[in-house]
Design a protein around this motif. Structure first.
Motif, PDB file in Angstrom:
ATOM      1  N   UNK A 107      81.902  44.434  40.891  1.00  0.00           N
ATOM      2  CA  UNK A 107      82.061  43.362  41.877  1.00  0.00           C
ATOM      3  C   UNK A 107      81.310  43.712  43.155  1.00  0.00           C
ATOM      4  N   UNK A 108      80.858  42.686  43.839  1.00  0.00           N
ATOM      5  CA  UNK A 108      80.109  42.799  45.094  1.00  0.00           C
ATOM      6  C   UNK A 108      78.757  43.482  44.883  1.00  0.00           C
ATOM      7  N   UNK A 309      89.089  40.218  55.673  1.00  0.00           N
ATOM      8  CA  UNK A 309      88.798  39.936  54.263  1.00  0.00           C
ATOM      9  C   UNK A 309      87.433  39.278  54.053  1.00  0.00           C
ATOM     10  N   UNK A 310      87.076  38.305  54.897  1.00  0.00           N
ATOM     11  CA  UNK A 310      85.805  37.607  54.659  1.00  0.00           C
ATOM     12  C   UNK A 310      84.617  38.510  54.963  1.00  0.00           C
ATOM     13  N   UNK A 312      84.862  42.136  54.468  1.00  0.00           N
ATOM     14  CA  UNK A 312      84.909  43.224  53.476  1.00  0.00           C
ATOM     15  C   UNK A 312      84.482  42.750  52.087  1.00  0.00           C
ATOM     16  N   UNK A 313      84.939  41.560  51.691  1.00  0.00           N
ATOM     17  CA  UNK A 313      84.675  41.140  50.317  1.00  0.00           C
ATOM     18  C   UNK A 313      83.263  40.597  50.106  1.00  0.00           C
ATOM     19  N   UNK A 314      82.451  40.586  51.154  1.00  0.00           N
ATOM     20  CA  UNK A 314      81.037  40.214  50.982  1.00  0.00           C
ATOM     21  C   UNK A 314      80.128  41.433  50.950  1.00  0.00           C
ATOM     22  N   UNK A 318      82.335  48.141  51.014  1.00  0.00           N
ATOM     23  CA  UNK A 318      83.191  48.008  52.202  1.00  0.00           C
ATOM     24  C   UNK A 318      84.652  48.112  51.777  1.00  0.00           C
TER      25      UNK A 318
END
Lengths: 367, 153
Positions: A107-108, A309-310, A312-314, A318
């Protein structure tokens, strides 16, 4: 590892370190051979106070510089970070075969088995570009198969590499906009569609300066500060219609059915772009449907839950480190919900009023 | 169950408590959470090593409430925190960190106890799509996935 997204593999750490360095070196050698054919092209930028040099193999990827142009410099000294950019199509150099399996794409975009304390590796599925950083050498390679990159890559180029490297310099890339004036600025956080770009662009015709509308850089020394990263603005097409003065300035008018509207603010409002501001407050925009714009005090925890969250999850790799940074940043500031009115002209005056009030209250902020 | 201790499920989970509100992120699932008031208080106790029964006792010492309701609510919250992968049981007896516990407990007990309100774990799943793995449908001769032009962000 700084994120749980990098899971242990069945090889030893030493082997992983060794093959990660070998992979980086192979990619770097490929870049150098490409650049020997195309000739070197270099551009330098001051990002967050650091000299960062982009070395291109040919002109094909120069479109990535538009979003950084407000930070360009003629400084020819040794850079703090050098990023090498190349693509397969324009150089005729095929990418080296990937040495990992399908299941190693995490992921990511994190690549399992090729992420160590020294080497950072990620794949961007949208552009199929590979980003690899050697932290020890302050050297990175960005390689794309095709130089015709998606609009978001042109709007926020090299985001992954810059995030990885700047974090080592105690600067945190954040998914947030920022505007301000001589008394300081406000950080405008929230997930996509919350109103960050609308707020930042609504300030272009006001006395407020523009720092960024999607991704910016945060620092903590000597107090909460924001550094500009990209001068590009991205807007949903229906939101763009609310800014008739900006419509002729949109860079991708021919592709608006499939892409967001992309605007390079520096090309049209160069005097409005600020590269650094001390931050006085965090605002969380929210569309209300009411006419007037107003502010409502919210908790620091709510601001953190909007910012972290917006962000870190991009970002590949991170995790805890970014979260703690953002918590430390947010703890030092008053936080507000920015309840956006339908009359966009009221937005800048509300922000200016807040900055004036904070300035007169002499809250303990950096000056 | 009552003597069971837990730990925060690091490094999968990261968290901060600011002014009595806890923000918790599960880095694997993409879900994030908030706890306020009693919920944040319980989170702080669990994080510092309190067992389930110690949490119940400390909640009753701190809040005005019915012991049975407190017992039920604490058990439910602990089960929920486990289900979401935010805490994991600790093997063995473990030990309550008394020094750190003092940071969680109210410093002044002279005031009237606040009323116990059942804790609520607020869960947010709006970031999950950012973690969805892009399926690899088509690769080139060197094994590289071809560009996926789906619009994003």
């Amino acid at each position: 590892m700084p994120t749980s997204q990098v899971v242990p593999s069945d090889i030893t750490g030493k082997e992983q370190a060794s093959r990660s360095v070998e992979y980086f070196q192979s990619l770097y050698e490929l870049f150098k051979s490409s650049q020997q054919v195309t000739g070197p092209i270099e551009r330098s930028y001051i990002i967050g106070g650091y000299l960062i040099r982009l070395s291109f193999a040919g002109e094909a990827l120069l479109s990535l510089t538009r979003a950084l142009e407000h930070l360009s410099t003629n400084d020819c000294s040794t850079p703090d970070l050098r990023i090498c950019l190349s693509d397969s199509e324009s150089t005729g150099q095929s990418m080296i075969p990937r040495p990992w399996e399908d299941g190693d794409f995490l992921a990511r975009g994190v690549i399992q088995g090729y992420n160590t304390e020294r080497i950072y590796t990620a794949f961007q599925h949208g552009s199929a570009a590979v980003s690899v950083l050697d932290k020890e050498r302050n050297l990175a390679v960005f390689w794309a198969p095709d130089p015709r990159l998606p609009y978001w890559e042109e709007g926020s180029p090299l985001r992954t590499i810059l995030y990885w490297w700047l974090l080592s310099q105690e600067l945190q890339l954040v998914h947030a906009a920022a505007v301000g004036n001589s008394t300081g600025g406000v950080l405008i956080g929230g997930k996509g569609g919350s109103g960050k770009s609308t707020t930042a662009l609504a300030c272009l015709e006001s006395n407020l300066s523009y720092v960024g509308d999607d991704y910016t850089l945060l620092g903590l020394d000597p107090g909460p500060v924001v550094h500009s990263l990209y001068n590009s603005a991205k807007l949903n097409n229906d939101h763009a219609q609310r800014f008739p003065a900006l419509l002729p300035k949109i860079a991708n008018t021919d592709r608006l059915t499939e892409e967001k509207a992309l605007l390079f603010v520096n090309e049209h409002y160069p005097a409005k772009v600020a590269t650094r501001l001390p931050i006085q407050a965090i605002l969380l925009p929210r569309v209300t449907g009411l006419v007037e714009t107003r502010l409502k005090r919210v908790s620091v925890a709510m601001a953190l839950a909007s910012l972290a969250p917006s962000t870190i999850f991009q970002l590949p790799r991170a995790g805890n480190e970014a979260f703690k940074f953002l918590a430390t940043f947010a703890r030092q500031l008053p936080c507000f919900s920015l309840e956006l009115g339908t009359d966009l002209s009221t937005i800048p005056s509300v922000i200016e009023g807040l900055l004036a009030q904070i300035d007169s209250d002499s809250l303990p902020q950096e000056k | 169950m009552n003597n069971q201790r837990f730990r925060v499920n690091t490094p999968t989970v990261t968290h901060e408590t600011i002014d009595g509100e806890a923000v918790i992120i599960n880095l694997d699932s993409g879900n994030y959470y908030s706890l306020i008031e009693v919920g944040s208080f319980i989170w702080g106790l669990v994080e510092k090593g309190s067992s389930a029964s110690e949490v119940q006792n400390l909640v009753l010492q701190t809040y005005q409430g019915d012991a049975n309701e407190v017992d039920r609510c604490v058990q439910e919250l602990l089960a929920q925190l486990q289900q979401e992968g935010l805490i994991v049981p600790v093997d063995g007896e473990g030990a309550l960190n008394l020094v750190q516990l003092n940071q969680v407990l109210p410093s002044n007990n002279n005031h009237e106890k606040p009323s116990f309100n059942p804790p609520l774990l607020n869960k947010y799943s709006d970031m999950q799509e950012l973690l969805l793995l892009d399926p690899i449908h088509d690769v080139d001769e060197a094994g590289w996935p071809k560009p996926n032009q789906d619009p994003q962000k």
